[in-house]
Design an enzyme around this catalytic site. Structure first.
Site, short mmCIF file in Angstrom:
data_model
loop_
_atom_site.label_atom_id
_atom_site.label_comp_id
_atom_site.label_asym_id
_atom_site.label_seq_id
_atom_site.Cartn_x
_atom_site.Cartn_y
_atom_site.Cartn_z
N LYS A 1 24.57 6.43 -8.68
CA LYS A 1 24.41 6.02 -7.27
C LYS A 1 23.31 4.97 -7.16
O LYS A 1 22.50 4.81 -8.08
CB LYS A 1 24.08 7.24 -6.42
CG LYS A 1 22.74 7.90 -6.74
CD LYS A 1 22.58 9.25 -6.06
CE LYS A 1 21.25 9.90 -6.42
NZ LYS A 1 21.17 11.28 -5.90
N TYR B 1 -4.58 -11.14 2.27
CA TYR B 1 -4.80 -10.82 3.69
C TYR B 1 -5.98 -9.88 3.88
O TYR B 1 -6.15 -8.91 3.16
CB TYR B 1 -3.56 -10.14 4.26
CG TYR B 1 -2.36 -11.04 4.39
CD1 TYR B 1 -2.42 -12.21 5.14
CD2 TYR B 1 -1.16 -10.71 3.78
CE1 TYR B 1 -1.30 -13.04 5.28
CE2 TYR B 1 -0.03 -11.53 3.91
CZ TYR B 1 -0.11 -12.69 4.66
OH TYR B 1 0.98 -13.49 4.78
#
Ligand SMILES: *Cc1c(COP(=O)(O)O)cnc(C)c1O
Length: 404
Positions: free
Chosen positions: A38, A266
């Site tokens: 999956k 940042y």
């Protein structure tokens, strides 16, 4: 096998590791091994993983959507495949025709599957799911008798064939029988109730990766292994010798020398405490490098572990290279098997406060997957043909138990 040097950002998947891990799982059980592919093979690539696993002891594939199951068939893989997460009104008819086996956790699902079997012109192979204590999916023990009675009716009507009864464990990663005991006893009860209703499932399955190693009494006829196939140790505090299959690497694309006191990225969470070299890496949280890991994370740069400086941003992060003589083009290993000093995916999971599954499946679509180490056995897999467009759906290309 790679012919050229890998350059740029790449998730390099070692198929020899997939092969090794699959063989290791198979060596721990007498049951058949279903490899869970999956989420695009936990981010590694559904089809290459499936081929490597099937060539090395796995006999089944498991997915969570019909789309993934059809992708298996479209790749020419004829191995049995079980799909287990659907809306009751999903279009099961093409899946039935393609010999895809489907899970049924509720009466509504059974009704949808039966209606599709009518359209498909043949019975659906169904695995009835009992919730033994996960409270996530599957029929509750209260609803189970009604579900199996309904299933028996549909089987008599020729619309389904109940191939499996199954469930999923909540605590298998903790060793010790107590962690599976109540689910195991509910599961054996559920199988007995199904048999009493006239069903004869030849595939009882309960175990995940962790249970394949730690809880042999949960193996029954089939184990469903996901994370271990990809090389992550599934049982807390125990190593079984799995080999991590994915290496996430990139390259430095820019270098600058900065003085002490330079704030990086940042908000300047990181400020250099001495003159140092900053190396820019073109990978960020949009590629699945978790932003939350920033303050703790390090990478292998020029063969040396160096910290990430400041916040990981969407597309890029900065490494504090110290006085290393780094240049654009130098390799950066974000994670790998850990054998050359690079972090592992488990390190990243700890740094980000998550599990390895989330890191692996989060590696984004911008990162090209490349493959190496095609195991010898894999090359013996016959060139797959397209499955017939239509065949009696109750008899998909399955050889139950035939491989062990
Ligand atoms: C994902 C999944 C697995 C695989 O679990 P691992 O712990 O990764 O081995 C098995 N069964 C079900 C139902 C799953 O959803």
């Amino acid at each position: 096998m790679l012919n050229a040097r890998v350059t740029g950002t790449t998730a390099l998947v070692d198929l020899a590791a997939i092969a090794h891990n699959t063989r290791l799982l198979a060596a721990h059980t007498r049951a058949q091994v279903l490899v869970v592919v999956k989420a695009d093979g936990f981010g590694h690539g559904l089809v290459p993983v499936a081929r490597a696993a099937l060539a090395n002891g796995a006999t089944w594939l498991g997915v969570t959507s019909l789309a993934e199951a059809h992708a298996v068939r479209e790749a020419g893989l004829t191995a049995p495949v079980l799909s287990w997460l659907h809306h009751p009104e999903d279009d099961f008819a093409p899946a039935i025709r393609a010999g895809i086996e489907v899970a049924a956790p509720s009466r509504d699902h059974l009704a949808g599957i039966a209606a599709a079997a009518t359209r498909a012109g043949g019975p659906a192979a169904v695995h009835l799911k009992i919730d033994t204590g996960m409270a996530r999916n599957g029929a509750t023990p209260d609803d189970w008798p009604e579900l199996v009675t309904f299933a028996a009716k549909l089987e008599e009507a020729g619309l389904i064939r109940v191939r499996g009864v199954w469930s999923h464990l909540a605590h298998a990663d903790l060793p010790g029988p107590v962690n599976v005991a109540s689910q195991l006893s509910r599961f054996t009860d559920a199988v007995a109730v199904a048999r009493a209703a006239g069903l004869d499932p030849d595939l009882r399955h309960l175990a995940n990766s962790a249970a394949t190693f730690a809880h042999p009494d949960t193996h029954f006829d089939l184990v469903r292994a996901g994370i271990a196939v990809y090389g992550v140790e599934p049982v807390e505090g125990v190593s079984y010798g799995l080999v991590p299959a994915m290496t996430l690497r990139s390259e430095v694309i820019m270098v600058r020398r900065v003085p002490a006191g330079t704030g990086v990225s940042y908000r300047h969470d990181y400020v250099t405490d001495r003159p140092t070299t900053l190396a820019l890496v073109p990978l960020g949280f949009a590629d699945g490098v978790p932003r939350a890991a920033g303050p703790r994370a390090s990478v292998l740069l020029g063969g040396v572990r160096r910290p990430i400086a400041g916040r990981i941003t969407m597309d890029q992060f900065v490494v504090d290279a110290g006085d290393l003589p780094v240049r654009p083009g130098d390799e950066v290993v974000v994670f790998g098997p850990g054998t050359a000093g690079e972090p592992t995916v488990s390190d990243w999971a700890i740094w980000a406060g998550t599990n390895e599954h989330e890191i692996l499946t989060g590696i984004g679509g911008r990162v090209p997957r490349r493959y190496r180490g095609t195991p010898a056995a894999a090359s013996r897999v016959p060139r797959a043909r397209r499955p017939p467009r239509q065949h009696g759906a109750g008899a998909p290309a399955v050889d139950p138990g035939g491989q062990r």
